[in-house]
Motif scaffolding. Sequence first.
Motif, PDB file in Angstrom:
ATOM      1  N   ASN A 234       0.903  -1.754  -0.076  1.00 52.91           N
ATOM      2  CA  ASN A 234       0.384   0.405   0.464  1.00 52.91           C
ATOM      3  C   ASN A 234       0.929   1.353   0.267  1.00 52.91           C
ATOM      4  O   ASN A 234       0.316   2.308  -0.147  1.00 52.91           O
ATOM      5  CB  ASN A 234      -0.656  -0.284   1.322  1.00 52.91           C
ATOM      6  CG  ASN A 234      -2.184  -0.910   0.973  1.00 52.91           C
ATOM      7  OD1 ASN A 234      -2.251  -1.425  -0.190  1.00 52.91           O
ATOM      8  ND2 ASN A 234      -2.606  -1.830   2.435  1.00 52.91           N
TER       9      ASN A 234
ATOM     10  N   ALA B 119      -1.138   0.052  -8.495  1.00 57.23           N
ATOM     11  CA  ALA B 119      -1.901  -0.132  -7.903  1.00 57.23           C
ATOM     12  C   ALA B 119      -2.481  -2.150  -8.116  1.00 57.23           C
ATOM     13  O   ALA B 119      -3.015  -2.438  -7.048  1.00 57.23           O
ATOM     14  CB  ALA B 119      -2.561   0.916  -7.313  1.00 57.23           C
TER      15      ALA B 119
ATOM     16  N   THR C 111       0.737   2.574  -3.379  1.00 60.25           N
ATOM     17  CA  THR C 111       0.087   2.326  -4.502  1.00 60.25           C
ATOM     18  C   THR C 111      -0.452   3.645  -5.017  1.00 60.25           C
ATOM     19  O   THR C 111      -0.764   3.995  -6.227  1.00 60.25           O
ATOM     20  CB  THR C 111      -1.439   2.011  -3.660  1.00 60.25           C
ATOM     21  OG1 THR C 111      -1.839   2.701  -3.089  1.00 60.25           O
ATOM     22  CG2 THR C 111      -1.431   0.329  -3.895  1.00 60.25           C
TER      23      THR C 111
END
Length: 153
Positions: free
Chosen positions: A10, A20, A13
Amino acid sequence: MIVDTLANRNLYTQLSPRLATALAHLAETDFSQLEVGNYPLDGKDIFVIVNDYQTKPKHTQPFEAHQKYIDVQYVVSGEEEFGYLPLAEQTPSKAYFADHDYANYDYESNKQDAAFIPLKAGMFALFFPGDIHMPGTSDTPQQVRKVVIKVRV
């Protein structure tokens, strides 16, 4: 170039929506159950390559670089090292081949500038266009299952 574990995906992303999508696909897919092969994810913009192979000695492999795609290389099982060569004054040993998006760089003439980094199961490397890299190496042969997701820039 970025190296990290899938648990930290994360953090990356926001770099691009396609990246992502690729990282989410890695997290959501059980690649141990897929056959070796190529799988479209978003046409030619994002596609997945599942490989099983034995690592090879560094001196037998060329470095490579891409222009159109980011390589997301994820080790499902096994362990390898990848070489990284900072882009400077290198001249390709094999000119850029547009149909397959790569140029090769000779190991012997660049080994003094190269760094080799372990890539273990659960880790990924992001190689951006211009990042010269050599995947799939080890001092001793090891069996690896790796997924490469090609993400068009």
